[in-house]
Write a protein that holds these residues in place. Sequence first.
Motif, short mmCIF file in Angstrom:
data_model
loop_
_atom_site.label_atom_id
_atom_site.label_comp_id
_atom_site.label_asym_id
_atom_site.label_seq_id
_atom_site.Cartn_x
_atom_site.Cartn_y
_atom_site.Cartn_z
N LEU A 76 -20.52 22.70 -30.65
CA LEU A 76 -21.62 22.68 -31.61
C LEU A 76 -22.58 21.52 -31.32
O LEU A 76 -23.80 21.68 -31.38
N LEU A 77 -22.03 20.37 -30.98
CA LEU A 77 -22.87 19.22 -30.68
C LEU A 77 -23.65 19.39 -29.38
O LEU A 77 -24.60 18.65 -29.12
N ALA A 78 -23.25 20.35 -28.56
CA ALA A 78 -23.96 20.60 -27.30
C ALA A 78 -25.24 21.41 -27.50
O ALA A 78 -26.03 21.53 -26.56
N LEU A 79 -25.46 21.95 -28.68
CA LEU A 79 -26.63 22.80 -28.91
C LEU A 79 -27.96 22.11 -28.60
O LEU A 79 -28.85 22.72 -27.98
N PRO A 80 -28.18 20.85 -29.01
CA PRO A 80 -29.47 20.22 -28.68
C PRO A 80 -29.73 20.12 -27.18
O PRO A 80 -30.88 20.19 -26.75
N VAL A 81 -28.68 19.97 -26.40
CA VAL A 81 -28.86 19.93 -24.95
C VAL A 81 -29.14 21.32 -24.40
O VAL A 81 -30.07 21.53 -23.60
N LEU A 82 -28.36 22.29 -24.83
CA LEU A 82 -28.52 23.65 -24.31
C LEU A 82 -29.86 24.26 -24.71
O LEU A 82 -30.42 25.08 -23.97
N LEU A 83 -30.39 23.86 -25.87
CA LEU A 83 -31.68 24.39 -26.32
C LEU A 83 -32.86 23.52 -25.89
O LEU A 83 -34.01 23.94 -26.06
N GLY A 84 -32.57 22.35 -25.36
CA GLY A 84 -33.65 21.45 -24.94
C GLY A 84 -33.55 21.07 -23.48
O GLY A 84 -33.79 19.90 -23.11
N LEU A 85 -33.19 22.02 -22.64
CA LEU A 85 -33.01 21.74 -21.21
C LEU A 85 -34.28 21.19 -20.57
O LEU A 85 -34.22 20.36 -19.65
N ALA A 86 -35.44 21.63 -21.04
CA ALA A 86 -36.70 21.18 -20.43
C ALA A 86 -36.92 19.69 -20.62
O ALA A 86 -37.66 19.06 -19.84
N HIS A 87 -36.31 19.09 -21.63
CA HIS A 87 -36.44 17.65 -21.86
C HIS A 87 -35.56 16.83 -20.92
O HIS A 87 -35.81 15.63 -20.72
N LEU A 88 -34.53 17.46 -20.36
CA LEU A 88 -33.49 16.71 -19.65
C LEU A 88 -33.39 17.01 -18.17
O LEU A 88 -32.89 16.18 -17.40
N TYR A 89 -33.83 18.20 -17.76
CA TYR A 89 -33.63 18.62 -16.37
C TYR A 89 -34.97 19.07 -15.79
O TYR A 89 -35.59 20.01 -16.30
N PRO A 90 -35.43 18.39 -14.73
CA PRO A 90 -36.75 18.73 -14.16
C PRO A 90 -36.87 20.19 -13.75
O PRO A 90 -37.93 20.78 -13.87
N TRP A 91 -35.80 20.79 -13.25
CA TRP A 91 -35.86 22.18 -12.80
C TRP A 91 -36.10 23.15 -13.96
O TRP A 91 -36.57 24.27 -13.76
N ALA A 92 -35.75 22.74 -15.20
CA ALA A 92 -35.96 23.60 -16.36
C ALA A 92 -37.39 23.50 -16.89
O ALA A 92 -37.86 24.42 -17.56
N ALA A 93 -38.07 22.39 -16.61
CA ALA A 93 -39.44 22.20 -17.12
C ALA A 93 -40.49 22.66 -16.13
O ALA A 93 -41.58 23.07 -16.53
N GLY A 94 -40.20 22.59 -14.83
CA GLY A 94 -41.18 22.94 -13.82
C GLY A 94 -40.82 24.22 -13.10
O GLY A 94 -39.96 24.99 -13.57
N PRO A 95 -41.41 24.45 -11.94
CA PRO A 95 -41.06 25.64 -11.16
C PRO A 95 -39.63 25.57 -10.66
O PRO A 95 -39.12 24.49 -10.36
N PRO A 96 -38.94 26.70 -10.60
CA PRO A 96 -37.55 26.70 -10.14
C PRO A 96 -37.45 26.18 -8.71
O PRO A 96 -38.38 26.34 -7.91
N PRO A 97 -36.33 25.52 -8.34
CA PRO A 97 -36.17 25.02 -6.98
C PRO A 97 -36.08 26.16 -5.98
O PRO A 97 -35.74 27.29 -6.32
N GLU A 98 -36.39 25.83 -4.74
CA GLU A 98 -36.32 26.83 -3.69
C GLU A 98 -34.90 26.95 -3.14
O GLU A 98 -34.09 26.04 -3.27
N GLY A 99 -34.61 28.07 -2.51
CA GLY A 99 -33.33 28.27 -1.85
C GLY A 99 -32.31 28.93 -2.76
O GLY A 99 -32.60 29.32 -3.90
N PRO A 100 -31.07 29.03 -2.27
CA PRO A 100 -30.01 29.71 -3.04
C PRO A 100 -29.72 29.06 -4.38
O PRO A 100 -29.27 29.73 -5.32
N ILE A 101 -29.98 27.74 -4.48
CA ILE A 101 -29.67 27.05 -5.74
C ILE A 101 -30.57 27.54 -6.87
O ILE A 101 -30.28 27.31 -8.05
N ARG A 102 -31.66 28.23 -6.50
CA ARG A 102 -32.57 28.77 -7.53
C ARG A 102 -31.84 29.71 -8.48
O ARG A 102 -32.16 29.77 -9.68
N LEU A 103 -30.85 30.45 -7.97
CA LEU A 103 -30.12 31.38 -8.81
C LEU A 103 -29.22 30.66 -9.82
O LEU A 103 -28.94 31.19 -10.90
N LEU A 104 -28.77 29.47 -9.45
CA LEU A 104 -27.90 28.71 -10.34
C LEU A 104 -28.69 27.98 -11.41
O LEU A 104 -28.28 27.93 -12.57
#
Length: 347
Positions: A76-104
């Motif tokens: 339950l306490l993980a909800l703010p992170v899971l719903l606010g990925l764009a605040h914490l992870y650059p790949w969630a706020a910008g264009p997806p990374p290139e290569g196979p890791i894009r799927l992950l």
Amino acid sequence: MRVLPLLLAALAAVSAATLGGAALAEAWLPALLLLAQLAVGAIGILALGHLLGEAWLAPVRAPLEAAARTVPLVALLALPVLLGLAHLYPWAAGPPPEGPIRLLLQPWAFQARAAACLAVWAALGWGLARPGRHPRVAALALALLLPTTTLASFDWVLSRDITWYASLQGFSLWVEGLAAALAAAILAAPLLGRAPAESQGMPGLERALLTLGLAVLWLWFTQFIVVWMADRPEESAWYLRRLDDWGWVQLGLALPALLAAIALAAPPDHGRRRMAAVCWLLLVQHGAHLWWVVRPDAPVASPAPALDLAVAAGLGLLWGAGVRAAIARDPPAARASGHGSPPPATG
């Protein structure tokens, strides 16, 4: 676990997810990771104790089981992170990374993996936090904890900088979580009337603390040497970024605390006070090192120290209420008079 701590955790998480911003999310992440590692570390220690039938598990079993039962609260306490990925992870706020890791590194994939790992940990915690000894569940737990904790470490920690990945990082953080969970359980045991006797349980706990402390130090050193010998700019940059403005956290706090814990734990026959000092040093080391790993990759400005402390204290109180509720549901006295402790190891 009783309903009240879960309701409070849900209320806090929903409020943070809807009203908080980037600074609150950044302060929320390391506090959440610390609680998650204590809960998952408790599952790992329980699994080792059940599988080996060690006598040292008996005095710390109640707090470990209570911590293992808090995985739903952590989810339950993980909800703010899971719903606010764009605040914490650059790949969630910008264009997806290139290569196979894009799927992950897609928000929906991240959230699905997080839900799966939390579900596995909750099931393992429930399976091990039952009266009696459960070696088969323990073996399954150890088999599942390594891949799930490694995957979770990549998602929640390492993916903040997708140019660098260390295969030992997830395992290292899990071992640190084992040490921190055992240390916290030892400190909590006297409050439950389950402090280890000098002749039973104490020697095993002494060896376990020393072994885990040495394992953490070895994993730190191995990771650093591998990166140094590989001489890859992106991996070196990960360390240089942390040794520049954040070096005081690791070199001035985490490393001295770990070395002091090992030095105090090395001589046998600890005694209660020396064992408590070792436990506190391991907890300080783990909290400082986790912050050192997570915070330098913040995509936005770091939150104010007061916000960090307030969030850590608030989440810690919620998690502590969950632990207390789990203990109240299954009091240590009931286990002590029944069949809750595995038999001492023989042979």
